[in-house]
Structures are given as structure tokens and as C-alpha cells.
Design a protein around this motif. Structure first.
Motif, PDB file in Angstrom:
ATOM      1  N   LEU A 131     -16.619  20.930 -48.897  1.00 50.48           N
ATOM      2  CA  LEU A 131     -18.002  20.450 -48.992  1.00 50.48           C
ATOM      3  C   LEU A 131     -18.047  19.050 -49.607  1.00 50.48           C
ATOM      4  O   LEU A 131     -18.850  18.212 -49.200  1.00 50.48           O
ATOM      5  N   TYR A 132     -17.167  18.802 -50.561  1.00 50.10           N
ATOM      6  CA  TYR A 132     -17.135  17.507 -51.241  1.00 50.10           C
ATOM      7  C   TYR A 132     -16.735  16.386 -50.286  1.00 50.10           C
ATOM      8  O   TYR A 132     -17.308  15.293 -50.317  1.00 50.10           O
ATOM      9  N   ILE A 133     -15.755  16.681 -49.404  1.00 51.31           N
ATOM     10  CA  ILE A 133     -15.269  15.637 -48.503  1.00 51.31           C
ATOM     11  C   ILE A 133     -15.884  15.749 -47.100  1.00 51.31           C
ATOM     12  O   ILE A 133     -15.621  14.911 -46.238  1.00 51.31           O
ATOM     13  N   GLY A 134     -16.689  16.799 -46.870  1.00 51.77           N
ATOM     14  CA  GLY A 134     -17.356  16.960 -45.587  1.00 51.77           C
ATOM     15  C   GLY A 134     -16.434  17.329 -44.445  1.00 51.77           C
ATOM     16  O   GLY A 134     -16.572  16.810 -43.335  1.00 51.77           O
ATOM     17  N   ASN A 135     -15.518  18.245 -44.679  1.00 51.54           N
ATOM     18  CA  ASN A 135     -14.508  18.618 -43.682  1.00 51.54           C
ATOM     19  C   ASN A 135     -14.732  20.053 -43.219  1.00 51.54           C
ATOM     20  O   ASN A 135     -14.482  20.993 -43.976  1.00 51.54           O
ATOM     21  N   PHE A 191     -25.754  20.117 -57.291  1.00 55.67           N
ATOM     22  CA  PHE A 191     -24.993  18.873 -57.173  1.00 55.67           C
ATOM     23  C   PHE A 191     -25.536  18.063 -55.997  1.00 55.67           C
ATOM     24  O   PHE A 191     -26.326  18.561 -55.193  1.00 55.67           O
ATOM     25  N   VAL A 192     -25.087  16.833 -55.918  1.00 60.89           N
ATOM     26  CA  VAL A 192     -25.497  15.972 -54.815  1.00 60.89           C
ATOM     27  C   VAL A 192     -25.086  16.576 -53.478  1.00 60.89           C
ATOM     28  O   VAL A 192     -25.814  16.498 -52.490  1.00 60.89           O
ATOM     29  N   PHE A 193     -23.914  17.221 -53.471  1.00 64.54           N
ATOM     30  CA  PHE A 193     -23.427  17.860 -52.256  1.00 64.54           C
ATOM     31  C   PHE A 193     -23.981  19.281 -52.191  1.00 64.54           C
ATOM     32  O   PHE A 193     -23.665  20.113 -53.051  1.00 64.54           O
ATOM     33  N   PRO A 194     -24.831  19.586 -51.195  1.00 68.20           N
ATOM     34  CA  PRO A 194     -25.439  20.925 -51.132  1.00 68.20           C
ATOM     35  C   PRO A 194     -24.393  22.036 -51.088  1.00 68.20           C
ATOM     36  O   PRO A 194     -23.361  21.903 -50.414  1.00 68.20           O
ATOM     37  N   PHE A 195     -24.653  23.085 -51.821  1.00 67.65           N
ATOM     38  CA  PHE A 195     -23.864  24.322 -51.861  1.00 67.65           C
ATOM     39  C   PHE A 195     -22.549  24.189 -52.640  1.00 67.65           C
ATOM     40  O   PHE A 195     -21.849  25.191 -52.817  1.00 67.65           O
TER      41      PHE A 195
END
Length: 407
Positions: A103-107, A170-174
Motif C-alpha cells: 500500500l505504501y509503494i502502490g504495488n 495515514f496518508v495512504f488509505p488502509f
């Protein structure tokens, strides 16, 4: 006249202690499953390039559970339940850590890989019900299984509430949700130190080997138990996996989806306080039949519209139907094999059950997002897909109930 004393009643004190531990594990560690099933499809939808693959992470979790079932069963047969349950929690930690990184790196592929590891915990949790039966007397066994399943009531409250707190933390959802799952596994695995289930003894050279897997599956009561357990669990997963996508797709909020999942999971486990008593009174096969009928009712309600109250009612019926169908089938199965066949049969059962659940969750996203021009048509397709499998399970159960009472 000579008076012959009746044999003493079995002492279930150790069994009750184990049930208490397993109920706590269901409540704490089990909270991660409603968390995952509430947000994995939504997170997958945000990461995947094609919305048809939105529920692939949930499918990967169930696939991981299926692939883990036989190795975990063999591990427990050799080293004991505690070792297998701790291994499952470690798998849950690893899966959540990979999911958080993804989720942090969008992969998206990495997110699916993390979901596969999460399946190790899901598989281990599936063995809680069998562990409850290990030290229980024949009379206490259905109640022990039901009470352990009832521990999911707390997980039904804890999990979705943690989603509400953590999903946008957090800024990154979930991302916060997956960090919370890591914490649940890290804390919850220490519960298993209190389990008192003997490690199975290694079989001697002249010990009975029991039936082969194919011989077990050719036993009528085992075959029907496995079919009914698979259909109950797979159909529950098919509809539940799509429900957050349907709720949000129909214009409601993520918090509404979490509330629907909360109601569903409460309905899955709340009847467990009485399911064992009902089984003892009318028989496991009749309870399974009631469960299949309620699952059909859930699909019928879902087909009548996409108002929020209908989502609630359909998912509540889905949970109750799963409870009766799955616990009833588990009770039928637990009384149909010998102790030395335990590891073989339990691993085979969960391999088949979670194989069916994997196919259901894979189908769920495609039916929901790619089988019509609207969210409503997708939701209708998901619920229509229940029909042939309910017919299969119902027919198998009628066939078994019409046979002479032999194993």
C-alpha cells in the motif's frame, strides 16, 4: 439384586479450559479476518489496473488458506496444535507487513502476495473448531465447537471498529489497518501457551493406519459433510466478498460497508451459543438443512433491491445460514473418523473447503464488476450464482438422510 454402578461421566475440565483459550483467540486474532475482508477488495480496487481484479487479494487469502491446510494439519499432527496455531499467526504477521508495504509503494502484485501469506492465519483459524473437539467428550463436542465459533462475536465488533479507526489514519488509505493486523497477531499468539491439547503420539509399527483419503471421501457421511461445508463457506464468501464493493458502489460510505460487515459477522457467530444445543436436540443433518434454506433466503432478499437495509438483512441471513450449515457439517464430520485419521481427514477437508472458497472469491469480483452495466446487475449476478450450489448441497443432504443410519 446386584446394583451395577454406571460409568462416571467424562471429565471435560481440560476441554473447557481449551475452549476458553480458543474463544479468546477467535476474538482477538480472529478480528483480522473481518478487517481484511472489509477493506481488501476496496484496496485492491484502488491498486489494480482492471476493476475485475479488485477481489483478487481476497481470493489470494483464501488460496493461501487452501494451500496451507494440509501442511498445517501435518504440522499439528506431529508437533501439536500450539505449534500450528503459532505458525498461522506468524503467517498473518508476514502477510500484513507485506500488505502494508504494498500500500505504501502502490504495488498491486505485492499486495496480492501479502494476501497469500494472510491465508496461513485463515487456515490455522479454521482448525480452532477441530481443536475444541480434541479433548471433549462426545456429549460436550458439539457445544465446544459452537462456543469456539461464538468467539467470533467479539471479532465481529473489534475488527470493523478497528477498520473505522485505522482505514484513514495515514496518508495512504488502509495502511493503518494492516499495521493494526500486525499488532493483533503479535499479541494474540501468546494465548496458545495456555492450550492443553496432547501432541498425538507417533503411530507404532502395528498401529491401525486408517482409511486412505479416497476411502474417507467415499464414506457417505464424510462426502456429504464436506460438500455441505464447502457450499456453506463458499457461498458465504462469494456474497460477502462483493458486499463492500456493492455497498460503496451504490453510493454509501465505507463506514456503511463496515457496519454491514459487522452485522454479517455478528450473525455468523451469534447463533453459536445455541447451535450446539440445537444439534444435540434435532441432529446435525437437520441443522445443515436449515442453514442451506437460510442461505437461499439471503440470496432472495439481496435480489429485491440495493437499499442499505436490504444489504443488512441479506448479509445477516447469510451469516446465520453459514453458521448452521458450517457448524452442522463440521459436527457431522468430527464424528465420522477415527483419532488416527484426524490429521489426514481434517487437512483434506479444509483443502477441499478452501479450494471451493477460493473459486468463489475469484468469481466474486468478476461477477460483481464485469457481468453487467451497473453495480446492481453485478450484485444480482453474484446472488444468482448461489442457486446451483445450493441445489447440489441440498440434494446430497437429502440423499444422505434417506439412507440407513450407517457411517
Amino acid at each position: 439384586m446386584t446394583v451395577i454402578d454406571a460409568p462416571p461421566a467424562p471429565d471435560d475440565r481440560i476441554a473447557r479450559r481449551n475452549v476458553f483459550v480458543l474463544v479468546a483467540a477467535q476474538a482477538i486474532l480472529g478480528a483480522q479476518m473481518p478487517m481484511i475482508f472489509t477493506i481488501a477488495g476496496l484496496a485492491g480496487q484502488s491498486l489494480a489496473s482492471n476493476p475485475c481484479w479488485a477481489t483478487l487479494p481476497i481470493s489470494a487469502t483464501v488460496l493461501g488458506s487452501m494451500l496451507s491446510a494440509t501442511p498445517l494439519s501435518a504440522l499439528m499432527q506431529r508437533f501439536g496444535r500450539r505449534t500450528g496455531f503459532v505458525a498461522g499467526s506468524v503467517g498473518g504477521m508476514i502477510g500484513a507487513a507485506i500488505g502494508a508495504l504494498a500500500l505504501y509503494i502502490g504495488n498491486f502484485p505485492l499486495f496480492v502476495l501479502g494476501a497469500l501469506f494472510t491465508g496461513m492465519y485463515m487456515s490455522a483459524q479454521g482448525f480452532y473448531r477441530f481443536a475444541a473437539a480434541d479433548t471433549a467428550s462426545d456429549a460436550f463436542r458439539p457445544k465446544a465447537i459452537s462456543w469456539v465459533m461464538a468467539g467470533g462475536l467479539l471479532s465481529a465488533v473489534i475488527g470493523p471498529q478497528l477498520v473505522k479507526i485505522t482505514a484513514q489514519a495515514f496518508v495512504f488509505p488502509f495502511l493503518g489497518t494492516y499495521l493494526a493486523v500486525i499488532a493483533l497477531n503479535a499479541v494474540g499468539m501468546f494465548l496458545f501457551a495456555a492450550l492443553r491439547i496432547p501432541t498425538p503420539k507417533a503411530p507404532s509399527a502395528n498401529a491401525p493406519r486408517g482409511r486412505t483419503r479416497m476411502e474417507l471421501l467415499r464414506t457417505p457421511v464424510i462426502a456429504v459433510s464436506v460438500i455441505c461445508a464447502t457450499v456453506s463457506y463458499a457461498l458465504m464468501n462469494l456474497v460477502m466478498t462483493s458486499s463492500p464493493l456493492a455497498v460503496v458502489g451504490c453510493g454509501f460510505e465505507t463506514s456503511d460497508a463496515a457496519n454491514v460487515v459487522t452485522a454479517h459477522v455478528l450473525a455468523m457467530y451469534a447463533p453459536s451459543f445455541i447451535t450446539g444445543h440445537i444439534i444435540a436436540r434435532i441432529g446435525a443433518d437437520k441443522v445443515v438443512a436449515i442453514g442451506l434454506a437460510i442461505l437461499a433466503g439471503a440470496g432472495a432478499v439481496a435480489m429485491t433491491g440495493v437499499e442499505l437495509e436490504k444489504f443488512f438483512l441479506a448479509l445477516i441471513l447469510l451469516g446465520v445460514g453459514w453458521n448452521f450449515g458450517f457448524i452442522g457439517a463440521t459436527t457431522m464430520l468430527a464424528s465420522s473418523y477415527e483419532p488416527y485419521e484426524r490429521g489426514r481427514m481434517q487437512g483434506l477437508n479444509d483443502l477441499i473447503v478452501f479450494g471451493g472458497v477460493t473459486m468463489a472469491s475469484l468469481s466474486s469480483g468478476g461477477l460483481m464488476n464485469c457481468s453487467g452495466g451497473s453495480v446492481q446487475s453485478g450484485w444480482e449476478a453474484v446472488n444468482m450464482a448461489m442457486v446451483p450450489f445450493l441445489v447440489l448441497a441440498g440434494g446430497a443432504l437429502i440423499w444422505l438422510m434417506s439412507r440407513p443410519r450407517t457411517i
